[in-house]
Design a protein around this motif. Structure first.
Motif, PDB file in Angstrom:
ATOM      1  N   ILE A  80       0.839  -1.100  -0.134  1.00 61.79           N
ATOM      2  CA  ILE A  80       0.172   0.090   0.020  1.00 61.79           C
ATOM      3  C   ILE A  80       0.879   1.262  -0.018  1.00 61.79           C
ATOM      4  O   ILE A  80       0.747   2.150  -1.002  1.00 61.79           O
ATOM      5  CB  ILE A  80      -0.867   0.032   1.171  1.00 61.79           C
ATOM      6  N   ALA A  81       2.015   1.260   0.681  1.00 55.56           N
ATOM      7  CA  ALA A  81       2.899   2.304   1.009  1.00 55.56           C
ATOM      8  C   ALA A  81       3.662   2.581  -0.457  1.00 55.56           C
ATOM      9  O   ALA A  81       3.672   3.826  -1.053  1.00 55.56           O
ATOM     10  CB  ALA A  81       3.731   2.380   2.019  1.00 55.56           C
ATOM     11  N   ALA A  82       3.974   1.733  -0.949  1.00 53.76           N
ATOM     12  CA  ALA A  82       4.647   1.632  -2.385  1.00 53.76           C
ATOM     13  C   ALA A  82       3.805   2.129  -3.373  1.00 53.76           C
ATOM     14  O   ALA A  82       4.272   3.113  -4.074  1.00 53.76           O
ATOM     15  CB  ALA A  82       5.481   0.424  -2.756  1.00 53.76           C
ATOM     16  N   VAL A  83       2.605   1.748  -3.360  1.00 47.15           N
ATOM     17  CA  VAL A  83       1.748   2.182  -4.691  1.00 47.15           C
ATOM     18  C   VAL A  83       1.162   3.632  -4.287  1.00 47.15           C
ATOM     19  O   VAL A  83       1.498   4.495  -5.256  1.00 47.15           O
ATOM     20  CB  VAL A  83       0.412   1.218  -4.622  1.00 47.15           C
ATOM     21  N   ARG A  84       1.143   3.993  -3.125  1.00 47.38           N
ATOM     22  CA  ARG A  84       0.752   5.244  -2.673  1.00 47.38           C
ATOM     23  C   ARG A  84       1.997   6.255  -3.322  1.00 47.38           C
ATOM     24  O   ARG A  84       1.768   7.499  -3.798  1.00 47.38           O
ATOM     25  CB  ARG A  84       0.533   5.622  -1.200  1.00 47.38           C
ATOM     26  N   ASP A  85       2.897   5.872  -2.982  1.00 46.90           N
ATOM     27  CA  ASP A  85       4.212   6.802  -3.031  1.00 46.90           C
ATOM     28  C   ASP A  85       4.343   6.855  -4.862  1.00 46.90           C
ATOM     29  O   ASP A  85       4.543   7.779  -5.424  1.00 46.90           O
ATOM     30  CB  ASP A  85       5.689   5.883  -2.793  1.00 46.90           C
ATOM     31  N   ALA A  86       4.129   5.741  -5.380  1.00 42.98           N
ATOM     32  CA  ALA A  86       4.207   5.848  -6.871  1.00 42.98           C
ATOM     33  C   ALA A  86       3.098   6.667  -7.548  1.00 42.98           C
ATOM     34  O   ALA A  86       3.363   7.550  -8.428  1.00 42.98           O
ATOM     35  CB  ALA A  86       4.311   4.379  -7.446  1.00 42.98           C
ATOM     36  N   VAL A  87       1.708   6.451  -6.916  1.00 46.99           N
ATOM     37  CA  VAL A  87       0.773   7.220  -7.451  1.00 46.99           C
ATOM     38  C   VAL A  87       0.976   8.737  -7.436  1.00 46.99           C
ATOM     39  O   VAL A  87       0.658   9.540  -7.837  1.00 46.99           O
ATOM     40  CB  VAL A  87      -0.622   6.847  -6.920  1.00 46.99           C
ATOM     41  N   ARG A  88       1.523   9.222  -6.213  1.00 47.11           N
ATOM     42  CA  ARG A  88       1.681  10.506  -5.683  1.00 47.11           C
ATOM     43  C   ARG A  88       2.689  10.850  -6.739  1.00 47.11           C
ATOM     44  O   ARG A  88       2.729  12.239  -7.218  1.00 47.11           O
ATOM     45  CB  ARG A  88       2.328  10.694  -4.062  1.00 47.11           C
ATOM     46  N   ALA A  89       3.759  10.218  -7.283  1.00 49.20           N
ATOM     47  CA  ALA A  89       4.656  10.779  -7.922  1.00 49.20           C
ATOM     48  C   ALA A  89       3.871  11.017  -9.438  1.00 49.20           C
ATOM     49  O   ALA A  89       4.606  11.788 -10.151  1.00 49.20           O
ATOM     50  CB  ALA A  89       5.975   9.632  -7.945  1.00 49.20           C
ATOM     51  N   ALA A  90       3.131   9.934  -9.703  1.00 49.65           N
ATOM     52  CA  ALA A  90       2.324   9.954 -11.033  1.00 49.65           C
ATOM     53  C   ALA A  90       1.654  11.464 -11.131  1.00 49.65           C
ATOM     54  O   ALA A  90       1.781  12.086 -12.065  1.00 49.65           O
ATOM     55  CB  ALA A  90       1.726   9.005 -11.274  1.00 49.65           C
ATOM     56  N   ALA A  91       1.009  11.712  -9.994  1.00 52.43           N
ATOM     57  CA  ALA A  91       0.161  12.867  -9.962  1.00 52.43           C
ATOM     58  C   ALA A  91       1.005  14.067  -9.902  1.00 52.43           C
ATOM     59  O   ALA A  91       0.672  15.227 -10.731  1.00 52.43           O
ATOM     60  CB  ALA A  91      -0.461  12.977  -8.526  1.00 52.43           C
ATOM     61  N   ASP A  92       2.325  14.035  -9.406  1.00 58.21           N
ATOM     62  CA  ASP A  92       3.321  15.307  -9.462  1.00 58.21           C
ATOM     63  C   ASP A  92       3.647  15.486 -11.269  1.00 58.21           C
ATOM     64  O   ASP A  92       3.738  16.437 -11.514  1.00 58.21           O
ATOM     65  CB  ASP A  92       4.278  15.170  -8.774  1.00 58.21           C
ATOM     66  N   LEU A  93       3.942  14.225 -11.882  1.00 60.10           N
ATOM     67  CA  LEU A  93       4.144  14.241 -13.049  1.00 60.10           C
ATOM     68  C   LEU A  93       2.923  14.787 -13.882  1.00 60.10           C
ATOM     69  O   LEU A  93       3.143  15.444 -15.055  1.00 60.10           O
ATOM     70  CB  LEU A  93       4.352  13.048 -13.526  1.00 60.10           C
ATOM     71  N   GLN A  94       1.639  14.401 -13.682  1.00 60.94           N
ATOM     72  CA  GLN A  94       0.527  14.970 -14.262  1.00 60.94           C
ATOM     73  C   GLN A  94       0.596  16.536 -14.328  1.00 60.94           C
ATOM     74  O   GLN A  94       0.190  16.992 -15.178  1.00 60.94           O
ATOM     75  CB  GLN A  94      -0.616  14.387 -13.763  1.00 60.94           C
ATOM     76  N   GLN A  95       0.759  16.667 -12.974  1.00 57.47           N
ATOM     77  CA  GLN A  95       0.683  18.423 -12.732  1.00 57.47           C
ATOM     78  C   GLN A  95       1.790  19.057 -13.641  1.00 57.47           C
ATOM     79  O   GLN A  95       1.288  19.992 -14.262  1.00 57.47           O
ATOM     80  CB  GLN A  95       0.761  18.650 -11.295  1.00 57.47           C
ATOM     81  N   GLU A  96       2.742  18.525 -13.766  1.00 51.03           N
ATOM     82  CA  GLU A  96       4.037  19.166 -14.614  1.00 51.03           C
ATOM     83  C   GLU A  96       3.566  19.187 -16.011  1.00 51.03           C
ATOM     84  O   GLU A  96       3.850  20.004 -16.709  1.00 51.03           O
ATOM     85  CB  GLU A  96       5.157  18.306 -14.221  1.00 51.03           C
ATOM     86  N   LYS A  97       2.948  17.984 -16.415  1.00 48.77           N
ATOM     87  CA  LYS A  97       2.808  17.931 -17.947  1.00 48.77           C
ATOM     88  C   LYS A  97       1.502  18.753 -18.236  1.00 48.77           C
ATOM     89  O   LYS A  97       1.404  19.346 -19.203  1.00 48.77           O
ATOM     90  CB  LYS A  97       2.696  16.585 -18.165  1.00 48.77           C
TER      91      LYS A  97
END
Length: 116
Positions: A80-97
């Motif tokens: 759960i923690a690893a998936v949340r970490d990855a999804v948070r990073a993906a959300a950051d990338l979405q915001q950037e793009k």
């Protein structure tokens, strides 16, 4: 033409350019692979830029055959923690793009464009 009039041709060209940029950004997000981890790397999750889980790795050292119940709970928490970490990073990338494209619309879509 009055200064307050909307140049529809220019507006159409801007909309087409933004659509091309959006398609390009979405493709970059779909192609991206973002990694998240937990437990000092014992569990690693890989998602694409849209947050879709692509891969999950669990280090065998986290498994304690002598205490299956505790091990299962620990692994579940780490996943759960690893998936949340990855999804948070993906959300950051979405915001950037995608963030700059939203700003190009005045942050509020067509409602912010003159004449709409």
């Amino acid at each position: 033409m009055n200064p307050g009039d909307v140049n529809l041709q220019q507006l159409l060209e801007q909309a087409q350019l933004m659509q091309q940029q959006l398609v390009s950004a979405q493709q970059e997000l779909n192609d991206a692979q973002i990694e998240g981890s937990a437990g000092g790397g014992l569990v690693t999750a890989v998602v694409n830029g849209s947050g879709e889980l692509l891969e999950l790795k669990i280090d065998p050292s986290v498994i304690d055959a002598g205490d299956a119940q505790d091990t299962a709970e620990t692994i579940a928490d780490l996943v759960i923690a690893a998936v949340r970490d990855a999804v948070r990073a993906a959300a950051d990338l979405q915001q950037e793009k995608l963030g700059p494209l939203a700003q190009g619309l005045g942050g509020g879509g067509l409602g912010q464009l003159p004449g709409f």
